[in-house]
Design an enzyme around this catalytic site. Structure first.
Site, PDB file in Angstrom:
ATOM      1  N   ASP A   5       0.823  -1.212   0.000  1.00  0.00           N
ATOM      2  CA  ASP A   5       0.000   0.000   0.000  1.00  0.00           C
ATOM      3  C   ASP A   5       0.855   1.259   0.000  1.00  0.00           C
ATOM      4  O   ASP A   5       0.480   2.279  -0.578  1.00  0.00           O
ATOM      5  CB  ASP A   5      -0.930   0.003   1.217  1.00  0.00           C
ATOM      6  CG  ASP A   5      -2.145  -0.878   1.001  1.00  0.00           C
ATOM      7  OD1 ASP A   5      -2.100  -1.732   0.097  1.00  0.00           O
ATOM      8  OD2 ASP A   5      -3.131  -0.716   1.740  1.00  0.00           O
TER       9      ASP A   5
ATOM     10  N   CYS B 233       1.462  -8.302   5.657  1.00  0.00           N
ATOM     11  CA  CYS B 233       1.012  -6.939   5.417  1.00  0.00           C
ATOM     12  C   CYS B 233      -0.484  -6.760   5.202  1.00  0.00           C
ATOM     13  O   CYS B 233      -1.261  -7.697   5.306  1.00  0.00           O
ATOM     14  CB  CYS B 233       1.818  -6.336   4.286  1.00  0.00           C
ATOM     15  SG  CYS B 233       3.457  -5.808   4.870  1.00  0.00           S
ATOM     16  N   ASP B 234      -0.843  -5.518   4.860  1.00  0.00           N
ATOM     17  CA  ASP B 234      -2.201  -4.996   4.924  1.00  0.00           C
ATOM     18  C   ASP B 234      -3.264  -5.911   4.315  1.00  0.00           C
ATOM     19  O   ASP B 234      -4.308  -6.152   4.913  1.00  0.00           O
ATOM     20  CB  ASP B 234      -2.280  -3.643   4.215  1.00  0.00           C
ATOM     21  CG  ASP B 234      -1.399  -2.592   4.840  1.00  0.00           C
ATOM     22  OD1 ASP B 234      -0.242  -2.929   5.185  1.00  0.00           O
ATOM     23  OD2 ASP B 234      -1.823  -1.446   4.971  1.00  0.00           O
ATOM     24  N   LYS B 235      -3.045  -6.366   3.084  1.00  0.00           N
ATOM     25  CA  LYS B 235      -4.052  -7.183   2.416  1.00  0.00           C
ATOM     26  C   LYS B 235      -3.686  -8.659   2.443  1.00  0.00           C
ATOM     27  O   LYS B 235      -4.548  -9.519   2.271  1.00  0.00           O
ATOM     28  CB  LYS B 235      -4.244  -6.721   0.966  1.00  0.00           C
ATOM     29  CG  LYS B 235      -4.579  -5.235   0.846  1.00  0.00           C
ATOM     30  CD  LYS B 235      -5.759  -4.851   1.712  1.00  0.00           C
ATOM     31  CE  LYS B 235      -5.972  -3.359   1.769  1.00  0.00           C
ATOM     32  NZ  LYS B 235      -4.850  -2.599   2.370  1.00  0.00           N
TER      33      LYS B 235
ATOM     34  N   CYS C   3       5.464  -2.213   8.426  1.00  0.00           N
ATOM     35  CA  CYS C   3       5.848  -0.874   8.890  1.00  0.00           C
ATOM     36  C   CYS C   3       5.651  -0.765  10.403  1.00  0.00           C
ATOM     37  O   CYS C   3       4.667  -1.275  10.955  1.00  0.00           O
ATOM     38  CB  CYS C   3       5.031   0.189   8.167  1.00  0.00           C
ATOM     39  SG  CYS C   3       5.323   0.197   6.381  1.00  0.00           S
TER      40      CYS C   3
ATOM     41  N   GLU D 218      -7.046   4.231  -0.137  1.00  0.00           N
ATOM     42  CA  GLU D 218      -6.794   4.990   1.081  1.00  0.00           C
ATOM     43  C   GLU D 218      -6.692   6.481   0.767  1.00  0.00           C
ATOM     44  O   GLU D 218      -6.194   6.868  -0.286  1.00  0.00           O
ATOM     45  CB  GLU D 218      -5.477   4.543   1.726  1.00  0.00           C
ATOM     46  CG  GLU D 218      -5.480   3.114   2.201  1.00  0.00           C
ATOM     47  CD  GLU D 218      -4.150   2.689   2.786  1.00  0.00           C
ATOM     48  OE1 GLU D 218      -4.105   1.622   3.409  1.00  0.00           O
ATOM     49  OE2 GLU D 218      -3.154   3.424   2.610  1.00  0.00           O
TER      50      GLU D 218
ATOM     51  N   SER E  13      -5.526   4.855   5.625  1.00  0.00           N
ATOM     52  CA  SER E  13      -4.401   4.017   6.030  1.00  0.00           C
ATOM     53  C   SER E  13      -4.490   3.782   7.531  1.00  0.00           C
ATOM     54  O   SER E  13      -4.974   4.629   8.279  1.00  0.00           O
ATOM     55  CB  SER E  13      -3.093   4.722   5.697  1.00  0.00           C
ATOM     56  OG  SER E  13      -2.014   4.139   6.401  1.00  0.00           O
TER      57      SER E  13
END
Length: 571
Positions: free
Chosen positions: A76, A117-119, A186, A450, A477
């Site tokens: 992202d 991570c995010d997804k 992150c 986002e 985000s």
């Protein structure tokens, strides 16, 4: 085992396995898929091959045979600032679909799922619920913080400061070159970190293994142990749907409140629950958050980088603080209940190992994880707002919203894309008392990207940071902070009320009473009945925008995605 049944049905299976190096004796072992998002794609996935290999070694040591599969994810952060971010949410469902294909085209007896991570993590959770084979999750941990505890979520604010002339280009470049010193997610409580924690809170990970520093050697040990446990789960036949229940999801949401987790969890947990045959709605989050204690002092809402989370005891330490609110009889991948796992951790030296890392920071556990009776906040961290602007709901992370914006009436400044809105913010077209409305950015509008750079531009602006709000049918985000309200449903592309807002309509925000509504027109207050009539008239004259995508995956996603309040998954 299912793999042995398939061997009998499909005579080509054995020779094809042997063609890639399997021995005859391997064919009769429990067959375990080791599915990861490894790829040279971004720091959250570039290091995962080592953990996949450790998991495969653990499988072999336990008497099984592993097969490594890969469905690489996107970043992202790398997708920010251009149309690449429109692919982000769609990538979650695409990864889940590919894992379904991998696992069902060549059936396996169990699986190890490795992502960061995010997804990727929510995609793996969705896939696990869908394929329903014995499964265990390993997450790739979190990156180190940079010099002076610099972390990536600060870059957006520094970039906005540079565009306003508050810092030099050279200063911004230095920050950019030092914000990501290692692999891993992150180092703040964004979506990646939140979803790693959610996977453990659901009972799908070995206790204490979520959100470890990616550079920590203990993580390789956990990966090998996960491989061994996958073989045990295969022999036990313990499937995810047998143990992950509504109680498990409620545990995860309670942990989410305690850590001030990302608002994107309101997309990912309902989508995962759907694959497990369960239904979580926005009211579930609001109910659990309503009187939950917020305990974790980690960025972006808190003070410390996310690597300190594990040093302070990780998910188990959070759970110990909120133990009285949890369903301790929920089953987990250890074959034991959550309560039994927590007791085992007290005896096996887990907290002592964490303490050794924490000592090097000069902090105590209480500096990172507050005690339950001395919380940062006592009303959770998110709220679901409803009203004539968001009949199906909108989400706000109120723990990151300035107190001045918890209750306000603002003037609407609507924009039909983020690019127009951020330009208005940076050029100070937006003034104190405005509500920046970004619409046509929901799942059906543009894929639900986002609005990260806009939130950073606002929150880093001394004049606007506590004097305006950002309201959108898109999302934010997990790094976002400030007066941001997202997931407004129904979205503009479906003709939701956010599509009907006009310049200088009055927008009321009341977080305490869970209200988001239009209360006036052209700066003049109106009655509820008058507003209802005005919106009905506007709807009659509203014209839907042409489809943004005419081909490809985003066309498919926009046609089939459900409401953000239901998880934004493809139906």
């Amino acid at each position: 085992m299912v793999s042995q049944e398939i061997r009998r049905i499909a005579p080509e299976m054995d020779p094809l396995r042997m063609g890639m190096g399997w021995k005859v004796e391997d064919l009769e072992k429990p067959q375990i898929i080791v599915e990861s998002t490894f790829g040279d794609s971004h720091p959250g996935s570039a290091h995962l091959l080592a953990f996949a290999n450790c998991a495969a070694e653990g499988v072999a040591e336990a008497g099984g045979k592993a097969a490594r599969y890969f469905a690489t994810d996107i970043c992202d952060g790398m997708a920010q600032g251009h149309d690449g971010i429109n692919y982000s949410l769609a990538s979650r469902d695409t990864i889940a679909n590919l894992i379904e294909i991998h696992a069902n085209a060549t059936p396996f007896d169990a699986g190890v799922f490795i992502s960061s991570c995010d997804k990727a993590v929510p995609a793996h959770l969705m896939a696990i619920g869908r394929i329903n084979i014995p499964s265990i999750v390993i997450t790739g941990g979190v990156m180190e913080a940079g010099p002076d505890l610099l972390t990536l979520e600060q870059i957006g604010a520094y970039s906005a400061m540079c565009q306003r002339g508050e810092i030099t280009e050279e200063q911004l470049t230095w920050y950019k070159h030092h914000a990501c010193p290692s692999c891993g997610a992150c180092s703040f409580m964004g979506t990646a970190s939140t979803m790693q924690i959610m996977a453990e809170a659901l009972g799908l990970m070995l206790p204490g293994s979520a959100l470890m520093p990616a550079t920590c050697e203990d993580l390789k040990t956990f990966a090998a142990e996960a491989g061994k446990q996958a073989v045990k789960l295969a022999k036990l036949g313990l499937k995810p749907r047998d143990m992950v229940t509504m109680d498990s999801f409620e545990n995860a949401i309670m942990v989410h409140a305690a850590i001030s987790g990302s608002t994107n969890s309101l997309l990912h947990l309902p989508a995962a629950a759907h694959e497990f045959g369960l239904q979580i709605d926005e009211e579930t989050f609001d109910r659990i958050h309503a009187d939950a204690h917020y305990l974790l002092d980690i960025r972006p809402a808190g003070k410390w980088p996310a690597q300190y989370f594990y040093y302070a005891g990780g998910v188990p330490a959070i759970m110990e603080e909120i133990k009285g609110r949890l369903h301790l009889d929920a089953m987990t991948v250890t074959g034991k209940t959550l309560g039994e796992n927590l007791e085992d951790l007290k005896k096996n030296g887990f907290y002592e190992r964490c303490e050794e890392y924490l000592k090097k920071t000069g902090l105590t556990r209480r500096d990172v994880i507050r005690p339950y009776d001395k919380p940062i906040g006592t009303n959770g961290t998110i709220a679901i707002l409803k009203g004539n602007l968001a009949p199906e709901g909108a989400v706000v992370k109120h723990s990151a919203v300035p107190k001045e914006m918890h209750r306000a009436v603002l003037r609407a400044k609507p924009y039909d894309c983020e690019e127009e809105a951020i330009d208005a913010v940076l050029k100070h077209v937006i003034r104190p008392g405005d509500a920046v409305m970004i619409r046509y950015e929901g799942p059906k509008g543009s894929g639900m990207p986002e609005m990260f750079y806009t939130t950073e531009a606002i929150s880093s602006d001394a004049e606007l940071g506590s004097a305006i709000a950002l309201i959108t049918d898109g999302r934010f985000s997990g790094a976002s902070k400030g007066p941001a309200i997202g997931h407004v449903s129904p979205e503009a592309a479906e003709g939701g009320p956010i599509a009907l807002v006009e310049e200088d309509d009055l927008i009321e925000i009341d977080i305490l009473n869970r209200v988001l509504r239009i209360v006036g027109v052209r700066g003049e207050r109106k009655s509820e009945q008058e507003i209802e009539a005005i919106l009905a008239n506007r709807k009659q004259h509203w014209t839907p925008k042409p489809e943004k995508y005419r081909s490809g995956v985003l066309k498919i996603f926009s046609q089939h995605a459900v409401s953000p309040m239901k998880g934004g998954y493809m139906r």
